[in-house]
Design an enzyme around this catalytic site. Structure first.
Site: not given
Ligand code: NDP
Length: 321
Positions: A137, A140-141
């Protein structure tokens, strides 16, 4: 083994399930959440969350899910640490579900919030280096790889979007695809090829993810007719998601990838009183906040469904008097 009678059974415990529970409990529906294999859902395997509204500072995914769960319990939800293994949606409401423990649930409405899981390549090092350079992701990261070298694996819309997103953080993004042609929409391909920050490696598969001395991802071993390596700090696997809908095969309509069909713009499935919310029905947005929103919609629609049914029952009873 026990039988639980409820106005609402919520299957799954990510942001969609917990949000449905919060709304349903406050509407006095006394919901039961059966948490499933991964209580808390996908957010429990991410670390920093910076895009869930309401938190100025970074919060931890597992903490956020614990808070949602506590909030749902606080307003009157019952949590069950169990896995639903069987559902019977024939014959109209109330519906029946059976859990792994043998417990049985009889529910007037069901909210399916079983989520989806990223698909993985299954290559050596991939799972071991999860959170240490390997992720599924970028939204997300990606932020953690500012100024670093990153790779995205895949050739669909997700992979191209992830590669483009990563250019916000990195000037050195490599897209690795197993063929020489992308599956992604032309408009996305166009943006990808125009970006000076993205290079491509065609006809390559990732043979393994290798760690450096510090235990974090150091390079990928790639393979086509010969083997090569690519040094990267972060690798994002973007080869699709699989919704958790095995349980509903042959019972509810789903698309060719297994995502549950709902009436557009609503969480309503074709079966009255059965709703689907979050990633189990959404392959486009897939965010905690959108899943939470859909969970809320499912609870509100379930409440309306039950109220309409009560009204109908009253009218029938009056007519019979
Ligand atoms: P897709 O199934 O569309 O693409 C998966 C990609 O991963 C393909 O290029 C595939 O290669 C590759 N792949 C699959 N398995 C492997 C493997 N084992 N090794 C190497 N490569 C592999 O998934 P997406 O997540 O990209 O998209 C899913 C759906 O969501 C699609 O319908 C998409 O259009 C939609 N979506 C829409 C968005 C939007 O509208 N903004 C954003 C994101 C997704 P190959 O091409 O060779 O099969």
């Amino acid at each position: 083994m026990a039988t639980h009678r409820t106005k609402m059974l919520i299957i799954g415990s990510g942001p969609a399930g917990y949000s449905a529970a919060i709304y349903a409990a406050r509407a006095m529906l006394e919901p039961i959440v059966v948490q499933g294999l991964q209580p808390g859902g996908q957010l429990t395997i991410t670390t920093d969350v910076e895009n869930y509204p309401g938190y100025r500072d970074v919060v931890q995914g597992p903490w956020l899910m614990e808070e949602m769960k506590a909030q749902a319990e606080h307003v009157g939800t019952r949590m069950m640490y169990d896995i639903i293994t069987e559902v019977d949606l024939d014959g109209g409401s109330p519906y029946r579900a059976v859990a792994d423990s043998g417990d049985e649930y009889i529910a007037d409405t069901i909210v399916i919030a079983t989520g989806a899981q990223a698909k993985w390549l299954g290559a050596p090092g991939e799972q071991e280096l999860g959170g240490k350079g390997v992720s599924a992701c970028a939204t997300c990261d990606g932020f953690f790889y500012r100024g670093k070298k990153v790779a995205v694996i895949g050739g669909g819309n997700t992979a191209v979007e992830e590669a483009l997103y990563l250019t916000n953080h990195s000037d050195d993004v490599t897209l690795i695809h197993r063929r020489d042609e992308l599956r992604a929409e032309m408009i996305l391909q166009d943006r990808l090829f125009k970006s000076p920050k993205i290079s491509t490696q065609w006809n390559k598969t990732v043979k393994s993810f290798e760690a450096g001395e510090n235990g974090a991802l150091h390079h990928l071993v790639l393979e086509d007719t010969e083997t090569s390596t690519l040094e990267v700090d972060g690798a994002f696997v973007a080869i699709g998601h699989a919704p958790a809908t095995e349980l509903f095969k042959g019972k509810l309509a789903m698309d060719e990838s297994g995502y549950l069909d709902v009436e557009p713009g609503t969480p309503k499935t074709a079966i009255p009183g059965v709703f689907a919310a979050g990633d189990v029905t959404d392959h486009v947005y897939r965010q905690a906040v959108t899943a939470a929103g859909m969970g809320c919609m499912a609870a509100l629609d379930a409440e309306r469904y039950l109220a309409a049914r009560e009204d109908e029952a009253e009218v029938t009873a009056e007519a019979a008097e």
